[in-house]
Design a protein around this motif. Structure first.
Motif, mmCIF file in Angstrom:
data_model
loop_
_atom_site.group_PDB
_atom_site.id
_atom_site.type_symbol
_atom_site.label_atom_id
_atom_site.label_comp_id
_atom_site.label_asym_id
_atom_site.label_seq_id
_atom_site.Cartn_x
_atom_site.Cartn_y
_atom_site.Cartn_z
ATOM 1 N N PHE A 199 -1.071 -33.250 -12.933
ATOM 2 C CA PHE A 199 -2.346 -33.661 -13.513
ATOM 3 C C PHE A 199 -2.169 -34.110 -14.962
ATOM 4 N N LEU A 200 -1.335 -33.390 -15.729
ATOM 5 C CA LEU A 200 -1.137 -33.712 -17.143
ATOM 6 C C LEU A 200 -0.306 -34.971 -17.336
ATOM 7 N N TYR A 201 0.559 -35.283 -16.366
ATOM 8 C CA TYR A 201 1.405 -36.463 -16.463
ATOM 9 C C TYR A 201 1.099 -37.411 -15.302
ATOM 10 N N PRO A 202 0.017 -38.159 -15.389
ATOM 11 C CA PRO A 202 -0.300 -39.106 -14.319
ATOM 12 C C PRO A 202 0.678 -40.281 -14.345
ATOM 13 N N LYS A 203 0.671 -41.052 -13.297
ATOM 14 C CA LYS A 203 1.520 -42.245 -13.259
ATOM 15 C C LYS A 203 0.935 -43.336 -14.158
ATOM 16 N N VAL A 204 1.804 -44.229 -14.609
ATOM 17 C CA VAL A 204 1.370 -45.338 -15.463
ATOM 18 C C VAL A 204 0.543 -46.307 -14.631
ATOM 19 N N PRO A 205 -0.670 -46.668 -15.069
ATOM 20 C CA PRO A 205 -1.479 -47.619 -14.292
ATOM 21 C C PRO A 205 -0.808 -48.981 -14.225
ATOM 22 N N SER A 206 -0.879 -49.624 -13.073
ATOM 23 C CA SER A 206 -0.237 -50.935 -12.901
ATOM 24 C C SER A 206 -0.816 -51.991 -13.830
ATOM 25 N N ALA A 207 -2.055 -51.766 -14.329
ATOM 26 C CA ALA A 207 -2.668 -52.714 -15.266
ATOM 27 C C ALA A 207 -1.854 -52.849 -16.544
ATOM 28 N N SER A 208 -1.018 -51.852 -16.858
ATOM 29 C CA SER A 208 -0.196 -51.908 -18.075
ATOM 30 C C SER A 208 0.777 -53.078 -18.042
ATOM 31 N N LEU A 209 1.139 -53.529 -16.844
ATOM 32 C CA LEU A 209 2.087 -54.638 -16.731
ATOM 33 C C LEU A 209 1.443 -55.985 -17.031
ATOM 34 N N TYR A 210 0.112 -56.042 -16.958
ATOM 35 C CA TYR A 210 -0.574 -57.336 -17.100
ATOM 36 C C TYR A 210 -1.501 -57.403 -18.311
ATOM 37 N N SER A 211 -1.769 -56.285 -18.930
ATOM 38 C CA SER A 211 -2.658 -56.276 -20.091
ATOM 39 C C SER A 211 -1.926 -56.794 -21.333
ATOM 40 N N THR A 212 -2.672 -57.063 -22.386
ATOM 41 C CA THR A 212 -2.087 -57.528 -23.640
ATOM 42 C C THR A 212 -1.357 -56.381 -24.333
ATOM 43 N N TRP A 213 -0.098 -56.621 -24.702
ATOM 44 C CA TRP A 213 0.707 -55.589 -25.343
ATOM 45 C C TRP A 213 0.609 -55.690 -26.865
ATOM 46 N N GLN A 220 12.668 -43.455 -27.693
ATOM 47 C CA GLN A 220 12.668 -42.534 -26.555
ATOM 48 C C GLN A 220 11.419 -42.763 -25.712
ATOM 49 N N ILE A 221 11.607 -42.952 -24.408
ATOM 50 C CA ILE A 221 10.502 -43.221 -23.484
ATOM 51 C C ILE A 221 10.567 -42.210 -22.343
ATOM 52 N N ASN A 222 9.437 -41.582 -22.050
ATOM 53 C CA ASN A 222 9.358 -40.606 -20.966
ATOM 54 C C ASN A 222 8.224 -40.982 -20.016
ATOM 55 N N TYR A 223 8.454 -40.801 -18.729
ATOM 56 C CA TYR A 223 7.427 -41.037 -17.708
ATOM 57 C C TYR A 223 7.834 -40.265 -16.457
ATOM 58 N N ARG A 224 6.963 -40.187 -15.485
ATOM 59 C CA ARG A 224 7.264 -39.451 -14.258
ATOM 60 C C ARG A 224 8.401 -40.105 -13.490
ATOM 61 N N ASP A 225 9.285 -39.270 -12.964
ATOM 62 C CA ASP A 225 10.462 -39.790 -12.288
ATOM 63 C C ASP A 225 10.123 -40.545 -11.008
ATOM 64 N N ASP A 226 8.951 -40.249 -10.413
ATOM 65 C CA ASP A 226 8.554 -40.918 -9.166
ATOM 66 C C ASP A 226 7.606 -42.089 -9.420
ATOM 67 N N ASP A 227 7.666 -42.653 -10.635
ATOM 68 C CA ASP A 227 6.721 -43.705 -11.017
ATOM 69 C C ASP A 227 7.446 -45.037 -11.211
ATOM 70 N N PRO A 228 7.418 -45.956 -10.226
ATOM 71 C CA PRO A 228 8.101 -47.248 -10.374
ATOM 72 C C PRO A 228 7.485 -48.133 -11.455
ATOM 73 N N VAL A 229 6.168 -48.027 -11.658
ATOM 74 C CA VAL A 229 5.519 -48.822 -12.720
ATOM 75 C C VAL A 229 5.993 -48.335 -14.087
ATOM 76 N N GLY A 230 6.130 -47.021 -14.245
ATOM 77 C CA GLY A 230 6.634 -46.474 -15.499
ATOM 78 C C GLY A 230 8.008 -47.023 -15.830
ATOM 79 N N ARG A 231 8.858 -47.151 -14.812
ATOM 80 C CA ARG A 231 10.206 -47.685 -15.033
ATOM 81 C C ARG A 231 10.154 -49.149 -15.474
ATOM 82 N N GLN A 232 9.289 -49.943 -14.862
ATOM 83 C CA GLN A 232 9.167 -51.356 -15.248
ATOM 84 C C GLN A 232 8.677 -51.482 -16.692
ATOM 85 N N VAL A 233 7.698 -50.647 -17.052
ATOM 86 C CA VAL A 233 7.166 -50.680 -18.414
ATOM 87 C C VAL A 233 8.255 -50.290 -19.411
#
Length: 275
Positions: free
Chosen positions: A107-121, A251-264
């Motif tokens: 719950f505390l570490y949700p997956k990265v939303p896929s919108a992060s790949l398309y939003s303005t950085w 340093q970047i951390n994200y959930r290990d089962d999160d493919p979107v996190g890896r792309q980001v």
């Protein structure tokens, strides 16, 4: 028991006597009272009348949850109730021990939303030894006071990171050491590991190291995962670069089962430049 239905208010009147003429509820005359009905059947009896005109009420079955609870609380069922709740509490305790911690961290570490790949950085140039980086979340100054030996050998330190949330944590650390202190890539990687173990409570670290060249400077990229506080496995990317007495760390951390996190994370690392 048979009843005579009142057309005015709907009240069922019990047919106890042949003299029932008016509704017990509203007082209005009942249309099919025995006297009126018998005018067309002078030889009919009251029992025949009740069978022909009277209605039977369906018995309402108590099957709701409140009735079930009330029934279970009867003295005869007391032993069953105690056994039932004992088993429930035992199951909750076992489940909480095995899965509770993981559920909380998930719950505390949700997956990265896929919108992060398309939003303005956000692209920012930060620090005295300017570093350019693009991120899907805004980085803010999060300086920490230096303690112990670090305070003696570091003359400049700056930390930027995003606020909690968003499924990813990105931290940029910049240090300038005094001239008499060696600043090797091996030392930088070792210091990064120590920091991760202390601050992240990381155990069971599994990673690989890849030499990289960023803006003409030597660096080391570590990618892997670790067990965070014994509750959830997080993936990490750790990019370390040095030049003279200066050191940079992303340093970047994200959930290990999160493919979107890896792309980001990969996109963030590709954006890094030293000015």
């Amino acid at each position: 028991m048979k009843y005579l239905h009142c057309d005015s208010c709907g009240h069922p009147n019990p047919l106890k006597s042949e003299y029932l003429t008016f509704c017990d509820a509203c007082g209005k005359k009942l249309p099919q009272n025995f006297a009126e009905w018998r005018k067309l059947r002078p030889m009919a009896t009251f029992p025949e009348y009740t069978q022909a005109v009277g209605i039977s009420l369906k018995e309402k079955k108590n099957t709701g949850p409140l009735y079930w609870i009330k029934n279970q609380l009867q003295p005869a069922n007391k032993g069953k109730v105690i056994v039932f709740f004992s088993l429930v509490f035992l199951l909750i305790a076992i489940t909480g021990t095995l899965f509770g911690k993981r559920a909380v961290f998930t719950f505390l570490y949700p997956k990265v939303p896929s919108a992060s790949l398309y939003s303005t950085w956000h692209t920012a140039t930060i620090g005295r030894q300017a570093l350019e980086i693009s991120t899907p979340v805004k980085l803010w100054v999060h300086d920490q006071p230096l303690e112990g030996e670090e305070a003696k050998v570091i003359e400049y330190a700056k930390t930027y990171s995003n606020e909690d949330g968003g499924g990813i944590r990105i931290a940029v650390n910049m240090f300038s050491y005094i001239s008499s202190v060696a600043n090797s890539l091996e030392d930088a990687v070792a210091a990064s590991h120590n920091s991760m173990q202390l601050k992240e409570t990381a155990t069971d670290i599994d990673c690989k190291s890849i030499p990289v060249l960023i803006s003409g400077m030597q660096g080391m990229l570590e990618e892997g995962n670790y067990l965070y506080k014994g509750g959830i496995r997080l993936a990490f990317c750790n990019l370390v670069m040095i030049k003279g007495s200066n050191r940079w760390q992303i340093q970047i951390n994200y959930r290990d089962d999160d493919p979107v996190g890896r792309q980001v994370a990969q996109r963030v690392l590709k954006s890094v430049k030293i000015k």
